[in-house]
Design a protein around this motif. Structure first.
Motif, mmCIF file in Angstrom:
data_model
loop_
_atom_site.group_PDB
_atom_site.id
_atom_site.type_symbol
_atom_site.label_atom_id
_atom_site.label_comp_id
_atom_site.label_asym_id
_atom_site.label_seq_id
_atom_site.Cartn_x
_atom_site.Cartn_y
_atom_site.Cartn_z
ATOM 1 N N GLN A 120 38.637 54.167 18.486
ATOM 2 C CA GLN A 120 37.372 54.203 17.746
ATOM 3 C C GLN A 120 36.739 52.805 17.786
ATOM 4 O OE1 GLN A 120 36.762 57.166 16.080
ATOM 5 N NE2 GLN A 120 34.959 56.656 14.869
ATOM 6 N N GLY A 160 33.409 52.186 18.151
ATOM 7 C CA GLY A 160 32.076 52.107 17.563
ATOM 8 C C GLY A 160 30.997 51.872 18.609
ATOM 9 N N ARG A 161 31.402 51.689 19.864
ATOM 10 C CA ARG A 161 30.382 51.477 20.894
ATOM 11 C C ARG A 161 30.099 52.782 21.602
ATOM 12 N NH1 ARG A 161 32.970 46.106 23.551
ATOM 13 N NH2 ARG A 161 32.847 44.822 21.651
ATOM 14 N N GLN A 210 28.824 53.349 24.378
ATOM 15 C CA GLN A 210 29.091 53.414 25.804
ATOM 16 C C GLN A 210 30.538 53.735 26.089
ATOM 17 O OE1 GLN A 210 27.303 49.649 26.475
ATOM 18 N NE2 GLN A 210 25.414 50.536 27.291
ATOM 19 N N LEU A 218 30.856 57.251 25.831
ATOM 20 C CA LEU A 218 30.223 57.846 27.015
ATOM 21 C C LEU A 218 31.189 57.885 28.181
ATOM 22 C CD1 LEU A 218 27.473 58.993 27.916
ATOM 23 C CD2 LEU A 218 26.970 56.756 28.904
ATOM 24 N N LEU A 247 22.872 57.749 34.804
ATOM 25 C CA LEU A 247 24.195 57.641 34.170
ATOM 26 C C LEU A 247 24.700 56.216 34.179
ATOM 27 C CD1 LEU A 247 25.876 59.872 32.941
ATOM 28 C CD2 LEU A 247 27.222 59.986 35.039
ATOM 29 N N VAL A 288 22.690 54.194 31.648
ATOM 30 C CA VAL A 288 23.131 54.450 30.250
ATOM 31 C C VAL A 288 24.487 53.784 29.990
ATOM 32 C CG1 VAL A 288 23.946 56.268 28.693
ATOM 33 C CG2 VAL A 288 21.835 56.564 29.937
ATOM 34 N N ALA A 289 25.360 53.872 30.996
ATOM 35 C CA ALA A 289 26.715 53.369 30.764
ATOM 36 C C ALA A 289 26.796 51.860 30.795
ATOM 37 C CB ALA A 289 27.669 53.967 31.805
ATOM 38 N N THR A 290 25.913 51.198 31.506
ATOM 39 C CA THR A 290 26.102 49.784 31.700
ATOM 40 C C THR A 290 25.094 48.920 30.966
ATOM 41 O OG1 THR A 290 24.763 49.903 33.702
ATOM 42 C CG2 THR A 290 27.175 50.073 33.957
ATOM 43 N N ARG A 291 23.894 49.392 30.702
ATOM 44 C CA ARG A 291 22.901 48.519 30.080
ATOM 45 C C ARG A 291 23.316 48.147 28.691
ATOM 46 N NH1 ARG A 291 19.484 46.446 33.743
ATOM 47 N NH2 ARG A 291 18.012 45.964 32.064
ATOM 48 N N ARG A 292 23.038 46.863 28.297
ATOM 49 C CA ARG A 292 23.318 46.465 26.934
ATOM 50 C C ARG A 292 22.086 46.576 26.071
ATOM 51 N NH1 ARG A 292 26.796 40.997 27.832
ATOM 52 N NH2 ARG A 292 28.518 41.970 28.983
ATOM 53 N N VAL A 351 18.943 51.608 27.834
ATOM 54 C CA VAL A 351 19.743 52.848 27.702
ATOM 55 C C VAL A 351 18.816 54.053 27.575
ATOM 56 C CG1 VAL A 351 21.404 54.043 26.227
ATOM 57 C CG2 VAL A 351 21.702 51.636 26.685
ATOM 58 N N VAL A 390 23.475 47.116 22.316
ATOM 59 C CA VAL A 390 24.211 48.268 21.784
ATOM 60 C C VAL A 390 25.654 47.931 21.416
ATOM 61 C CG1 VAL A 390 22.858 50.076 22.885
ATOM 62 C CG2 VAL A 390 24.723 48.984 24.154
ATOM 63 N N ARG A 391 26.167 46.799 21.966
ATOM 64 C CA ARG A 391 27.549 46.472 21.619
ATOM 65 C C ARG A 391 27.681 45.948 20.187
ATOM 66 N NH1 ARG A 391 29.253 42.591 26.390
ATOM 67 N NH2 ARG A 391 27.287 41.719 25.651
ATOM 68 N N THR A 404 26.195 47.275 17.658
ATOM 69 C CA THR A 404 26.117 48.353 16.659
ATOM 70 C C THR A 404 27.445 49.120 16.570
ATOM 71 O OG1 THR A 404 25.334 49.907 18.306
ATOM 72 C CG2 THR A 404 23.674 48.666 17.107
ATOM 73 N N ASP A 405 28.477 48.395 16.103
ATOM 74 C CA ASP A 405 29.796 49.067 15.967
ATOM 75 C C ASP A 405 30.288 49.068 14.514
ATOM 76 O OD1 ASP A 405 30.206 46.404 15.733
ATOM 77 O OD2 ASP A 405 31.831 46.284 17.196
ATOM 78 N N MET A 413 30.588 51.535 12.558
ATOM 79 C CA MET A 413 31.395 52.716 12.254
ATOM 80 C C MET A 413 32.849 52.563 12.690
ATOM 81 S SD MET A 413 29.547 55.118 10.882
ATOM 82 C CE MET A 413 29.974 56.758 11.420
ATOM 83 N N ARG A 414 33.098 51.453 13.386
ATOM 84 C CA ARG A 414 34.461 51.236 13.855
ATOM 85 C C ARG A 414 35.417 51.053 12.662
ATOM 86 N NH1 ARG A 414 35.362 45.834 17.303
ATOM 87 N NH2 ARG A 414 37.609 45.980 17.666
ATOM 88 N N GLU A 415 36.516 51.614 12.784
ATOM 89 C CA GLU A 415 37.546 51.631 11.748
ATOM 90 C C GLU A 415 37.112 52.246 10.434
ATOM 91 O OE1 GLU A 415 39.757 48.087 11.218
ATOM 92 O OE2 GLU A 415 40.094 47.862 13.346
#
Lengths: 802, 103
Positions: free
Chosen positions: A776, A778-779, A781, A784, B21, B24-28, B33, B95-96, B98-99, B101-103
């Motif tokens: 988990q 949170g990223r 990607q 994805l 794809l 979306v997967a690689t752009r920061r 994205v 986007v990295r 915005t985490d 929600m982690r843990e």
């Protein structure tokens, strides 16, 4: 043999008043006595106490008058208040009954008790705990009345224990003196042994009355067919069931008698005395471990009497009981309580009469006690000790009387003894008061000059106890000894023993000679010669006599000096107070004075009584009529005992021997002790010093008790303590250790197995969570990638499976 | 003469989808994205239209692709609004970052 019917009851409603008055007096003095004493003086305290006794005496006299108005067979006054408890066959009512025997006891207790209360006013005048004394005294009167008036064993036993308690309280009245406190405990413990025997006898009797009904039914035929369901001792819940448990038998004339176990004296008497019920035969037939059950019952009941009435071997407490105040010795330890055993045997005469072994045992112990304690009385110097041993000896005579079956004579001796021994004790109390609390007869002498009334009354009582025909003791003692001589039916330890009666007679006549000797010895040592106590002596009274000055003086304590009771004229006393204060006993060494009127009046009444009670027992030989008291007591003492018929001449001779015994005793006492002039006693003492020492030390019975009873019991107690410490404690500890061991195992299982499983699950969950947490991120990607990987995998799988 | 066939259309669609794809997967950059998402949708649209023309006939595919275009427009509006929210919260549109929600 006369056919006896059931007791005919005369219901009255005032008997309960007799014991209640002293109880009320005791309660008042116990609760507010100290306040009364403080506020109104000692007068208020003794008014309450004496007043309650007078009221009680008045009711008793009224009851006596009512009883005399009835026919002989109706003389049974009954007053049942309520049922105390019922459990199966055991039924105990709070009920009072007076038959002629208990009527006599009630009159003795209330009359002599009242006189001794009056005596105590003067004797205890300097006592700070005056109210406590009178409260105990009243409580004693209550217990004693309960003992003699209770119509069942339960009430009697209640009184029996009550008088024991009061005896203890009063012996240890001056409880700050360890010796006196110990004497109280000794009396109490010695009585416990007796009471144990009494209770065992009681329960055996109760038990013996039941059982084996079917056999009796068969033996007696159809007219004696108890109600079915009799055998069951099931708990009865209602009256109908109880009626089944307590069956009744038709005894003729339409009268029905309850049979079966009972605590009620009247029911017991009816079923045992009436032939038709077959209970007497049943009792005679029963055996326990090869012995006749009745003999065992009689002996156990007599063990109770031994304790209460101070017979060998339980008599040791009575001489020590002299530690109590002298009125107590007179009331409890001479006139009333100690006769409870005699009363009990006389009350159960119909039981004892069924067993010659029990009777022989009673008479044998009585004779043994009579001579044994009389011999100890020879050489005592303490005037109260002489009287104490004399009491033990006289109680022995009473037991000879009730033992050989001359129940009325035993009761008569009880009555005369109550009078003359109360006179002697109160006379000694008066002497002790006059001599500044001196009890040693060697320090008295010549008191006749100073205390003429005390001396004359004491002499009258000596006549009575020595057995001179113009005083009462002669008639009772003579009757007892004559009946002992003519009794042929006694058994000794189960064997017929016709020799026992004459043997008891010889023992008794020797004891009577000894009695006359030591009583006149005490008279001559005390009242003749010169006063030997001149140097002034103050026995440390263990209660502080000086504190009395703080309390308001009653009229009497003004007359009787507060510190030692010596009688002083008021002005001298006041002068003493003014000059030296109460603390200085300047008057010590003064000549003894006669006691105040409350004391001398009582002495005169009692001395007159100890002469006049002779009229109640004038022998049939003289008047050709049965003695008045025998006639009066006849309805209560129904047991028929067979006495050998002897010629009248022999009876005259025996009366002559009785008088001669008294004269011989008097002659030697006069020779040796009159005016303290004779050197012979000292000479004899020197010559037979070893024998003298043994007797003077009471045959070392107390020491023997110490070795035989006390030491073993102490050792036994130690052994038990050891058992307790090492065996019982070890067992307990072992059990504890076992429990702890298993608890430890259990604890380990709990800790490692159960908790382990639970913790393991929790830990696994934590570990799993920790691992999965990494996923988990949170990223978006990352997720994805996951989705892509999943999709790729699905596509690849799709290809692979196809 | 090289005839434009279904295969070509599918190849273009697949290329567009792959580029989307990867984007979306690689752009920061969150806007990047979102652009990648447009590529993905349009790659799918090419497929719809091509299959409609060569295989099915009629207009079903075209209408479906029109729906997708509308949907993409709405998606872009919502997406950009989210990007703005992200920017206001984190002061960046990486986007990295915005985490939460982690843990």
């Amino acid at each position: 043999m006369k056919e006896l019917g059931p007791v005919l009851v005369h219901q009255v409603s005032y008997l309960w008043l007799i014991p209640v008055f002293p109880l009320v007096g005791a309660t008042i003095n116990a609760l507010v006595g100290w306040k009364l004493q403080q506020a109104l003086g000692k007068r208020a305290v003794h008014y309450v106490a004496v007043g309650s006794m007078v009221a009680s005496l008045a009711v008793a006299l009224y009851a006596f008058r009512v009883m005399l108005g009835l026919d002989a067979e109706h003389r049974f006054l009954q007053d049942t208040l309520w049922n105390m408890f019922t459990a199966g066959r055991v039924q105990a009512d709070l009920g009072f009954a007076l038959d002629p025997l208990s009527m006599m006891m009630v009159l003795v207790v209330t009359f002599i008790g009242m006189l001794i209360h009056v005596f105590s006013i003067g004797y205890m005048a300097d006592e700070p705990a005056y109210w406590r004394f009178f409260s105990y005294l009243n409580l004693f009167a209550f217990s004693m009345l309960l003992l003699v008036m209770g119509d069942n064993f339960v009430l009697m036993f209640f009184g029996w224990e009550g008088v024991g308690l009061c005896s203890y309280l009063l012996i240890a009245f001056w409880y700050t003196d360890p010796d006196k406190a110990k004497a109280g405990m000794k009396a109490f413990i010695a009585n416990r042994f007796g009471d144990f025997g009494f209770v065992v006898g009681l329960f055996l009797l109760f038990w013996a009355l039941g059982g084996a009904w079917e056999q009796r039914m068969d033996a007696r035929g159809a007219d004696y067919r108890p109600t079915p369901g009799l055998g069951a001792v099931a708990a009865a819940s209602d009256a109908a069931q109880r009626a089944l448990l307590v069956p009744e038998v038709e005894v003729g004339g339409g009268q029905r008698v309850k049979i079966g176990p009972t605590f009620n004296f009247r029911e017991l008497r009816d079923q045992v005395v009436i032939e038709k019920t077959g209970v007497a035969e049943h009792l005679k037939g029963q055996r326990l471990w090869g012995f006749g059950l009745l003999a065992i019952i009689g002996i156990f009941l007599f063990v109770g009497a031994m304790g209460k009435s101070a017979q060998i071997p339980l008599y040791v407490w009575l001489p020590d009981a002299m530690a109590g105040p002298t009125p107590v010795s007179a009331l409890i330890h001479a006139a009333t309580m100690v006769t409870a055993g005699v009363y009990m045997v006389a009350r159960l005469n119909f039981i004892f009469a069924l067993s010659p072994t029990a009777m022989g045992w009673v008479a044998f112990i009585g004779a043994l006690t009579a001579i044994f304690s009389a011999s100890i009385g020879f050489f005592q110097y303490d005037i109260k000790k002489v009287l104490a041993y004399s009491t033990v000896s006289q109680l022995g005579f009473m037991f000879i009387g009730v033992g050989v079956g001359a129940y009325w004579a035993g009761a008569y001796h009880l009555l005369t003894h109550a009078f003359f021994k109360a006179t002697l004790f109160l006379g000694s109390g008066s002497v002790i008061l006059g001599c500044h609390h001196e009890q040693d007869m060697r320090k008295m002498g010549g008191l006749k000059k100073h205390m003429p009334i005390t001396a004359w009354t004491y002499l009258a009582a000596c006549w009575a106890i020595a057995g001179y025909p113009w005083a009462a003791g002669f008639y009772s003692k003579d009757e007892i000894l004559w009946k002992a001589f003519t009794s042929e039916h006694l058994s000794f330890l189960g064997l017929p023993a016709p020799w026992l009666g004459p043997a008891i007679y010889v023992t008794g006549i020797i004891a009577a000679t000894g009695t006359a000797f030591y009583m006149f010895r005490s008279y001559y040592m005390t009242f003749t010669g010169e006063y030997r106590g001149g140097q002034g002596h103050h026995d440390e009274h263990n209660v502080d006599p000086h504190s009395v000055q703080a309390a308001p003086h009653s009229k009497l304590s003004d007359k009787v000096h507060a510190s030692d009771g010596a009688h002083h004229k008021v002005p001298t006393d006041l002068a003493d107070n003014v000059v030296r204060g109460h603390d200085d006993h300047g008057h010590h060494g003064g000549t003894p004075r006669e006691s105040p009127w409350t004391i001398t009046a009582v002495l005169v009444i009692l001395a007159a009584g100890s002469i006049l009670t002779a009229l109640l027992g004038l022998p049939a030989l003289w008047t050709h009529r049965p003695p008045a008291l025998e006639h009066f007591l006849e309805p209560a003492l129904t047991a028929e005992v067979h006495f050998a018929a002897k010629p009248h001449a022999l009876e005259w001779i025996f009366q002559g021997i009785g008088v001669a015994a008294g004269v011989v005793g008097w002659f030697f006492a006069r020779l040796l002790y009159k005016d303290a002039r004779s050197a012979v006693p000292a000479e004899l003492k020197k010559r037979f010093f070893r024998a003298w020492t043994v007797v003077y030390n009471k045959y070392y019975v107390d020491e023997a008790y110490g070795v035989l009873v006390l030491r073993p019991s102490v050792h036994f107690a130690r052994f038990l303590a050891w058992c307790d410490q090492f065996i019982v404690d070890w067992l307990v500890n072992f059990a504890g250790w076992i429990t702890r061991f298993f608890a430890n195992i259990d604890g380990a299982i709990d800790k490692y197995l159960v908790d382990g499983a639970v913790n393991l699950l929790a830990n696994a969950t934590i570990a799993g969570g920790r691992t999965l947490r990494r996923v988990q991120t949170g990223r978006i990607q990352t997720y994805l990638y996951g989705a892509l990987a999943g999709a790729l995998a699905v596509v690849l799988l799709n290809f692979l499976i196809q | 003469m090289l005839q434009v066939s279904l295969t070509h259309f599918l190849a273009v669609g697949a290329l567009l989808f792959s580029f989307g794809l990867v984007t979306v997967a690689t752009r920061r950059n969150a806007v990047g994205v979102l652009m990648g998402v447009e590529l993905l949708l349009n790659g799918a649209n090419v497929n719809f239209v091509a299959f409609n023309h060569y295989v099915v006939g009629g207009v079903t595919g075209q209408i479906f692709s029109l729906f997708v275009i509308v949907l993409a427009a709405a998606e872009a509006a919502v997406g950009l609004a989210i990007v703005l929210g992200i920017y206001q919260t984190f002061k960046t549109i990486d986007v990295r970052a915005t985490d939460l929600m982690r843990e």
